[in-house]
Design a protein around this motif. Structure first.
Motif, short mmCIF file in Angstrom:
data_model
loop_
_atom_site.label_atom_id
_atom_site.label_comp_id
_atom_site.label_asym_id
_atom_site.label_seq_id
_atom_site.Cartn_x
_atom_site.Cartn_y
_atom_site.Cartn_z
N ALA A 36 2.19 -0.92 -7.79
CA ALA A 36 1.27 -0.52 -6.73
C ALA A 36 0.46 -1.73 -6.27
O ALA A 36 0.09 -2.59 -7.06
CB ALA A 36 0.34 0.57 -7.23
N ARG A 40 -4.16 -0.01 -2.57
CA ARG A 40 -4.09 1.38 -3.03
C ARG A 40 -4.92 1.58 -4.28
O ARG A 40 -5.56 2.61 -4.46
CB ARG A 40 -2.64 1.78 -3.33
CG ARG A 40 -1.82 2.07 -2.12
CD ARG A 40 -0.45 2.56 -2.54
NE ARG A 40 0.42 2.61 -1.39
CZ ARG A 40 1.25 3.60 -1.15
NH1 ARG A 40 1.35 4.60 -1.98
NH2 ARG A 40 2.01 3.57 -0.09
N ARG A 41 -4.89 0.61 -5.16
CA ARG A 41 -5.64 0.72 -6.41
C ARG A 41 -7.14 0.76 -6.15
O ARG A 41 -7.86 1.55 -6.74
CB ARG A 41 -5.28 -0.42 -7.33
CG ARG A 41 -3.82 -0.37 -7.77
CD ARG A 41 -3.44 -1.56 -8.57
NE ARG A 41 -4.09 -1.48 -9.88
CZ ARG A 41 -3.67 -2.11 -10.95
NH1 ARG A 41 -2.59 -2.88 -10.88
NH2 ARG A 41 -4.29 -2.00 -12.08
N ALA A 43 -8.61 1.64 -3.29
CA ALA A 43 -8.91 2.88 -2.58
C ALA A 43 -8.97 4.07 -3.54
O ALA A 43 -9.85 4.93 -3.42
CB ALA A 43 -7.88 3.12 -1.48
N ALA A 44 -8.07 4.13 -4.50
CA ALA A 44 -8.08 5.20 -5.49
C ALA A 44 -9.34 5.13 -6.34
O ALA A 44 -9.97 6.16 -6.64
CB ALA A 44 -6.84 5.13 -6.38
N LEU A 98 -3.40 8.90 -3.37
CA LEU A 98 -2.78 7.72 -2.79
C LEU A 98 -1.37 7.45 -3.31
O LEU A 98 -0.76 6.44 -2.98
CB LEU A 98 -3.67 6.50 -3.02
CG LEU A 98 -4.96 6.60 -2.21
CD1 LEU A 98 -5.95 5.57 -2.64
CD2 LEU A 98 -4.67 6.47 -0.74
N ILE A 100 -0.13 6.94 -6.52
CA ILE A 100 0.08 5.97 -7.60
C ILE A 100 -0.24 6.63 -8.93
O ILE A 100 -0.88 7.69 -8.98
CB ILE A 100 -0.77 4.69 -7.42
CG1 ILE A 100 -2.27 5.00 -7.37
CG2 ILE A 100 -0.34 3.93 -6.18
CD1 ILE A 100 -3.17 3.78 -7.26
N ARG A 150 3.82 3.09 -7.99
CA ARG A 150 3.82 4.07 -6.90
C ARG A 150 4.55 5.32 -7.38
O ARG A 150 5.61 5.24 -7.99
CB ARG A 150 4.48 3.50 -5.68
CG ARG A 150 3.68 2.32 -5.10
CD ARG A 150 4.35 1.67 -3.96
NE ARG A 150 4.50 2.63 -2.86
CZ ARG A 150 5.05 2.33 -1.71
NH1 ARG A 150 5.51 1.12 -1.48
NH2 ARG A 150 5.15 3.25 -0.77
#
Length: 153
Positions: A36, A40-41, A43-44, A98, A100, A150
């Motif tokens: 990932a 994304r990380r 945002a999570a 997201l 992941i 992901r």
């Protein structure tokens, strides 16, 4: 041609077409089960932190923002909202949103409670997630033998 800045950034390949993040771990270059990305990380993590903020505000009452210990409440709630689901399911609410999840580098199906507690504690220290290796794993992932992948394309 690689940009000049990529030659010294951690996790950046100096050669175009070079090894992709997660290749040393046997992960594909793209799609499901690939490493990932940092966006994304983060945002999570932000989603999980906002959930923790909301729940902590519910517990502290109507003057939550005036409470000087609100930050500690948020940290405690976030810790529980992160460690427990990662230990049991491999993902937090933000990670699921997201696409992941946290996967074990070894053959374990889930990472389990001890590794989830250590991983979450190291994330709370902020620096370990920012210091990343070629596979995009922070110190918290390396210490717990995990990788964030992901879960959907």
């Amino acid at each position: 041609m690689a940009r000049w800045i990529e030659s010294w950034l951690p996790g950046a390949s100096a050669q175009p077409g070079g090894p992709h993040p997660g290749e040393r771990l046997g992960l594909p270059a793209a799609g499901v089960a690939s490493a990932a990305g940092l966006g994304r990380r983060i945002a999570a993590l932000a989603i999980d932190w906002l959930l923790g903020y909301g729940i902590a505000a519910l517990f502290t009452g109507p003057d939550a923002l005036a409470d000087p210990s609100l930050g500690w409440y948020v940290l405690g709630v976030w810790y529980l909202l992160t460690a427990v689901p990662v230990a049991v399911f491999g993902a937090t609410a933000g990670m699921v949103a997201l696409g992941i999840r946290v996967a074990s580098v070894d053959t374990s199906a889930v990472i389990g409670v001890p590794r989830a507690l250590l991983r979450t504690a190291m994330i709370a220290l902020v620096l370990p997630p920012l210091a990343r290796d070629e596979d995009g794993r922070g110190w918290h992932d390396r210490a717990t033998r995990t990788v964030v992948v992901r879960s959907r394309a």
